[in-house]
Design an enzyme around this catalytic site. Structure first.
Site, PDB file in Angstrom:
ATOM      1  N   HIS A 247       0.862  -1.186   0.000  1.00 54.49           N
ATOM      2  CA  HIS A 247       0.000   0.000   0.000  1.00 54.49           C
ATOM      3  C   HIS A 247       0.896   1.233   0.000  1.00 54.49           C
ATOM      4  CE1 HIS A 247      -3.086   2.901   0.945  1.00 54.49           C
ATOM      5  NE2 HIS A 247      -3.987   1.967   0.725  1.00 54.49           N
ATOM      6  N   ARG A 293      -2.060   1.249  -7.453  1.00 50.54           N
ATOM      7  CA  ARG A 293      -1.210   1.179  -6.267  1.00 50.54           C
ATOM      8  C   ARG A 293       0.235   0.792  -6.573  1.00 50.54           C
ATOM      9  NH1 ARG A 293      -5.229  -1.775  -1.871  1.00 50.54           N
ATOM     10  NH2 ARG A 293      -6.587   0.033  -1.533  1.00 50.54           N
TER      11      ARG A 293
END
Length: 551
Positions: A247, A293
């Site tokens: 992340h 991402r």
């Protein structure tokens, strides 16, 4: 030991996938759900952004499919993507009917939808602000499902019970390899420190991901890859473990570790800035801060390495303060405790291990390659995520596959009913093992694995580093094997054994894929190679016998 099954269905894990399946399967079967901590300890409980689905007339299944395929970088199974996206809206409405409090528009019947990186439209449903969970949608879903499960008389929940290994018929001498199947699991009871035998006609792994194999992660402490490690040892096929999603934005704070800053912050206008206060993501992708991402994480990694700084910054302070506090109450309060007022100043952030896109390879009903064994949620590899998960598609996958598994289970149970009941199953053998009195033996190895995986198998990889990591893991594996059989089992020792398996599977998958695609970026092979690698990576006992036999 009795030859009768303890239950029809044994579910390992208490996240959204496991709870959803338990509720639906209990209509026609005896269900036992085991969880190694408390029921609320799961990645579901930390899922912030929301759940993606086509819930607006301004969106379409075709667009959601397209965005998922683009994010997956060629490895998604398009039939699976279309299936999940098409079935998703009904599952979200079903959650609402079960009591999940989603944020609705003023008319009370239309979902209020957010937008996140990689999505071409607003399609992310999130929890209602009145619950205090507006940026903790997973927690709100977990709350509603747990309430239903707790009130259900036909679901047995065993907390503080940790699955150690799957019970395989051929290894127990109860069936030839050609008729092999899973018969349940050996489970460590934390309260008695005894390993119990849980027999079941069907075992379903819903144990979540493996973030704790890395030094920095947004995952809960229980995310040690248990389900994948057990399935691999049992002989099931494992796919795509090279694709570990980092992340991009984890709160960089010495006192509050592992706190995720949801992608929805960027979806609502948050801007990534470097130490000089300059926006930099446009240099890495035309979509800027709303890129997928993998690109954002590499962009941040490159910026930090170039400038030598420990973090970058995510700024949402240009938005109205009341809006920020209402939309992101948990982030606002948590950052405030860490000394950052996000309505007035940018948030220091760094990437962290977040999601495992690979896992136990399953078909469109959640069935693994081993009879009697299923896998759902992050533990599974369905083909939906490909080389990079699209934001908020994980909760969607979990509820869709839980529903499909529940629809398939009556057929599976009927087929298994025709098979003979297994003979006597031997209890777990502890032999003359002693209680481990040197906790440092576990903590040192745990720390070595996590630090070295972060350094050598992180966001950007190199072949030499992967080879070095494989050599180090081989040594660690041998030492851990000695611990495992010389001492009585503890949860830490079981997790350590699983971590070294997961680490080696990730490394071997990464070494096999000699190209850069999605979440797997290796400097020695910076380009995609569709001619040789436009397919899943698959590991099982046929190509990893050395690892399988040694643990």
């Amino acid at each position: 030991m009795s030859t009768e099954y303890s239950s029809d269905i044994l579910i390992v894990g208490s996240g959204v996938a496991g709870l959803s399946l338990a509720l639906k399967a209990s209509r026609f079967a005896r269900v036992t759900l085991v969880t190694k901590k408390n029921r609320i300890d799961s990645a579901t409980n930390r899922a912030q952004g929301g759940v993606a689905a086509v819930l607006s007339g301004e969106d379409s299944v075709a667009d959601h499919v397209h965005d998922t395929l683009v994010s997956g970088d060629g490895i998604c199974h398009e039939d699976v993507v279309r299936m999940v996206v098409s079935e998703g809206p009904d599952r979200i409405r079903e959650l609402a009917d079960l009591g999940v409090r989603f944020q609705m528009q003023k008319n009370g019947s239309t979902f209020e939808l957010g937008r996140e990186g990689g999505h071409s439209a607003r399609r992310v449903a999130h929890a209602a602000g009145v619950t205090g969970n507006a940026d903790l949608t997973g927690r709100e879903i977990e709350r509603a499902l747990l309430a239903r499960v707790a009130a259900h008389p036909d679901i047995e929940v065993l907390e503080n019970h940790m699955a150690v290994d799957l019970l395989i018929a051929s290894r127990a001498g109860l069936a030839p390899p050609s008729e092999d199947r899973c018969l349940g699991a050996y489970v460590l009871n934390h309260q008695t420190d005894r390993v119990e035998t849980c027999l079941a006609k069907v075992t379903v792994l819903c144990t979540g991901g493996c973030g704790k194999v890395y030094l920095y992660t947004t995952n809960p402490a229980i995310a040690t890859g248990d389900g994948v490690a057990m399935a691999y040892r049992a002989g099931a096929r494992i796919a795509n473990l090279e694709f570990i999603q980092f992340h991009p934005t984890c709160f960089y704070n010495q006192e509050i570790t592992g706190f995720l800053i949801t992608e929805a912050v960027r979806g609502e206008g948050g801007i990534l800035l470097n130490e000089a206060g300059q926006a930099f993501m446009q240099r890495h992708d035309p979509r800027g801060d709303l890129a997928t991402r993998d690109i954002v994480a590499r962009g941040i990694d490159a910026e930090m390495k170039q400038s030598g700084t420990a973090c970058v910054y995510l700024d949402i302070s240009h938005k109205a303060a009341d809006f920020v506090r209402k939309r992101f109450p948990n982030i606002y309060e948590t950052c405030l405790r860490g000394g950052v007022d996000i309505t007035k100043e940018p948030i220091p952030v760094v990437p962290a291990a977040h999601y495992m896109c690979g896992g136990v390879q399953v078909d469109t009903w959640g069935q693994s390659s081993l009879s009697g064994l299923m896998a759902l949620g992050e533990t599974s590899c369905t083909g939906l995520h490909g080389a990079n998960r699209l934001a908020s598609n994980s909760l969607l996958e979990a509820v869709v596959y839980a529903d499909r598994a529940a629809r398939k289970l009556p057929e599976i149970l009927a087929a298994l009913h025709k098979l003979p009941v297994p003979g006597t199953v031997q209890p777990w053998k502890t032999g003359g093992a002693a209680v481990i009195d040197e906790g440092v033996l576990i903590s040192r190895n745990w720390d070595d694995i996590r630090r070295q995986m972060w350094d050598y198998v992180g966001i950007v990889r190199r072949t030499k580093r992967l080879q070095l990591m494989r050599e180090r893991l081989t040594t660690l594996r041998r030492e851990i094997k000695t611990h495992f059989y010389d001492y009585l089992l503890t949860p830490d020792l079981v997790e350590l054994r699983n971590l070294v398996v997961i680490a080696e599977l990730i490394v071997c998958s990464a070494m096999w894929r000699k190209e850069s695609r999605g979440l797997h970026y290796i400097r020695d092979y910076p380009n995609r190679d569709d001619g040789n690698f436009l397919r899943d990576s698959v590991l099982d006992k046929s190509n990893m016998a050395d690892l399988l036999d040694s643990i």
